[in-house]
Design a protein around this motif. Sequence first.
Motif, PDB file in Angstrom:
ATOM      1  N   SER A   5       0.715  -1.150  -0.136  1.00 12.15           N
ATOM      2  CA  SER A   5       0.016  -0.049  -0.251  1.00 12.15           C
ATOM      3  C   SER A   5       0.969   1.228   0.027  1.00 12.15           C
ATOM      4  O   SER A   5       1.948   1.129   0.694  1.00 12.15           O
ATOM      5  CB  SER A   5      -0.872   0.015   1.123  1.00 12.15           C
ATOM      6  OG  SER A   5      -1.811  -1.218   1.200  1.00 12.15           O
ATOM      7  N   GLU A   7       1.287   5.692  -1.152  1.00 11.00           N
ATOM      8  CA  GLU A   7       0.782   6.952  -1.816  1.00 11.00           C
ATOM      9  C   GLU A   7       1.641   7.367  -2.967  1.00 11.00           C
ATOM     10  O   GLU A   7       2.670   7.686  -2.624  1.00 11.00           O
ATOM     11  CB  GLU A   7       0.668   7.763  -0.630  1.00 11.00           C
ATOM     12  CG  GLU A   7      -0.332   9.198  -0.810  1.00 11.00           C
ATOM     13  CD  GLU A   7      -0.212   9.989   0.514  1.00 11.00           C
ATOM     14  OE1 GLU A   7      -1.335   9.948   1.202  1.00 11.00           O
ATOM     15  OE2 GLU A   7       0.530  10.750   0.835  1.00 11.00           O
ATOM     16  N   ALA A  13      -2.812   4.345  -2.774  1.00 11.47           N
ATOM     17  CA  ALA A  13      -3.128   3.271  -4.038  1.00 11.47           C
ATOM     18  C   ALA A  13      -2.452   2.181  -3.449  1.00 11.47           C
ATOM     19  O   ALA A  13      -1.827   2.014  -2.224  1.00 11.47           O
ATOM     20  CB  ALA A  13      -2.230   3.867  -5.103  1.00 11.47           C
ATOM     21  N   TRP A  14      -2.337   1.093  -4.269  1.00 13.66           N
ATOM     22  CA  TRP A  14      -1.869  -0.244  -3.852  1.00 13.66           C
ATOM     23  C   TRP A  14      -1.309  -0.793  -5.066  1.00 13.66           C
ATOM     24  O   TRP A  14      -1.995  -0.695  -6.101  1.00 13.66           O
ATOM     25  CB  TRP A  14      -2.778  -1.165  -3.034  1.00 13.66           C
ATOM     26  CG  TRP A  14      -4.035  -1.771  -3.882  1.00 13.66           C
ATOM     27  CD1 TRP A  14      -5.107  -1.120  -4.169  1.00 13.66           C
ATOM     28  CD2 TRP A  14      -4.142  -2.952  -4.413  1.00 13.66           C
ATOM     29  NE1 TRP A  14      -5.974  -1.901  -4.744  1.00 13.66           N
ATOM     30  CE2 TRP A  14      -5.250  -3.048  -5.245  1.00 13.66           C
ATOM     31  CE3 TRP A  14      -3.170  -4.073  -4.584  1.00 13.66           C
ATOM     32  CZ2 TRP A  14      -5.696  -4.236  -5.870  1.00 13.66           C
ATOM     33  CZ3 TRP A  14      -3.438  -5.237  -5.216  1.00 13.66           C
ATOM     34  CH2 TRP A  14      -4.765  -5.291  -5.925  1.00 13.66           C
ATOM     35  N   GLN A  24       1.059  -0.359 -10.065  1.00 18.40           N
ATOM     36  CA  GLN A  24      -0.061   0.044  -9.294  1.00 18.40           C
ATOM     37  C   GLN A  24      -1.403  -0.812  -9.933  1.00 18.40           C
ATOM     38  O   GLN A  24      -1.370  -0.815 -11.001  1.00 18.40           O
ATOM     39  CB  GLN A  24      -0.320   1.532  -9.599  1.00 18.40           C
ATOM     40  CG  GLN A  24      -1.203   2.253  -8.773  1.00 18.40           C
ATOM     41  CD  GLN A  24      -1.569   3.461  -8.946  1.00 18.40           C
ATOM     42  OE1 GLN A  24      -0.567   4.269  -9.252  1.00 18.40           O
ATOM     43  NE2 GLN A  24      -2.856   4.054  -9.039  1.00 18.40           N
ATOM     44  N   GLU A  27      -6.590   2.153  -7.075  1.00 18.22           N
ATOM     45  CA  GLU A  27      -6.645   3.701  -6.317  1.00 18.22           C
ATOM     46  C   GLU A  27      -8.127   3.848  -6.252  1.00 18.22           C
ATOM     47  O   GLU A  27      -9.272   3.154  -6.496  1.00 18.22           O
ATOM     48  CB  GLU A  27      -5.805   4.632  -7.125  1.00 18.22           C
ATOM     49  CG  GLU A  27      -6.689   4.836  -8.451  1.00 18.22           C
ATOM     50  CD  GLU A  27      -5.922   5.895  -9.169  1.00 18.22           C
ATOM     51  OE1 GLU A  27      -6.571   6.214 -10.194  1.00 18.22           O
ATOM     52  OE2 GLU A  27      -4.766   6.056  -8.966  1.00 18.22           O
ATOM     53  N   THR A  30     -11.586   2.795  -8.261  1.00 22.00           N
ATOM     54  CA  THR A  30     -11.487   1.698  -9.223  1.00 22.00           C
ATOM     55  C   THR A  30     -12.063   0.578  -8.534  1.00 22.00           C
ATOM     56  O   THR A  30     -12.663   0.627  -7.407  1.00 22.00           O
ATOM     57  CB  THR A  30      -9.821   1.252  -9.353  1.00 22.00           C
ATOM     58  OG1 THR A  30      -9.384   0.850  -8.237  1.00 22.00           O
ATOM     59  CG2 THR A  30      -9.020   2.388 -10.122  1.00 22.00           C
ATOM     60  N   ASP A  34      -8.155  -0.501  -2.636  1.00 19.39           N
ATOM     61  CA  ASP A  34      -7.145  -0.653  -1.850  1.00 19.39           C
ATOM     62  C   ASP A  34      -6.999  -2.126  -1.636  1.00 19.39           C
ATOM     63  O   ASP A  34      -7.814  -3.145  -2.039  1.00 19.39           O
ATOM     64  CB  ASP A  34      -7.463  -0.085  -0.300  1.00 19.39           C
ATOM     65  CG  ASP A  34      -8.764  -0.549   0.198  1.00 19.39           C
ATOM     66  OD1 ASP A  34      -9.227  -1.642  -0.154  1.00 19.39           O
ATOM     67  OD2 ASP A  34      -9.585   0.128   0.938  1.00 19.39           O
TER      68      ASP A  34
END
Length: 283
Positions: A5, A7, A13-14, A24, A27, A30, A34
Amino acid sequence: MKYVSFEISGVPAWGRIDGEKVEQLGEPGTRWPDLKSYLTDQTPADLKPLGVHDLSEVTLLPVIPKPDLIAMAAVNYRKGDAPTDKEPPFPVLFLRLSSSQIGHEAPLIKPASSQKLDFEGELAVIIGKGGRHIPKDRAYDHVAGYSIYNDGSVRDWQKHSHQFTPGKNFVGTGAFGPWMVTPDDLPPLEQGIALRTRVNGVEKQSTDTSKMIFDVPYLINYVSTFAPLVPGDVIVTGTCSGFGSTRTPPEFLREGDVVEVEIEGIGVLRNAVQKERVAVEAV
């Protein structure tokens, strides 16, 4: 596989780690905003990267920034290989708030109200499949992966009473990261995965996972007996001897100290100590 995870440009985001890159995968807005939502979905899917970033470009967050449950075991390692009659009959557990968590390389906050901030290097278990009354022999089926935790403990507040809650929940004291490693990338915990904690490069704690008093299947079974586990929950499995308050003389953390917790096969969680800047905060 390593999931993380983070930023980027102020947006949480993750994604997954690929060498020194982060792919990525989600976010806000989506399908899986997470990592916890991805674990919860339980729907196999072809994960298509939304972008690729250098690790140096992102700020790492706690692996699961807002778990529903963070269950922490106290101590939980024997010094030798054999059980002793001094071991507790059941695990000593307490809960930590997600608001106390920080990520890899974030400052570990030394509270203004205490001079007794301590370190505790621990293995964290992230739940991937929920359940209640989970049998020990099926417990590993419920594990999404493993990470590292530094259970920063404010010892005087911890000992205000026999309840641990205050000393274990100061803001900025629960370091969690740098990422989650899936079980297929680690040997069985029973074989003994090394865990070490260093302060300013000096080793303070050293053990391995074969020395747990209550192992991961036991803890999953025990916690799931009184609380339903859901994906993204975290069980932190306790520390070994060598933390600051047990040393002679006691060694508490000071501003500028750097704490590193290393677990074989996972990596290194690193945080520098920063003094709390006191200000009245509106809530």
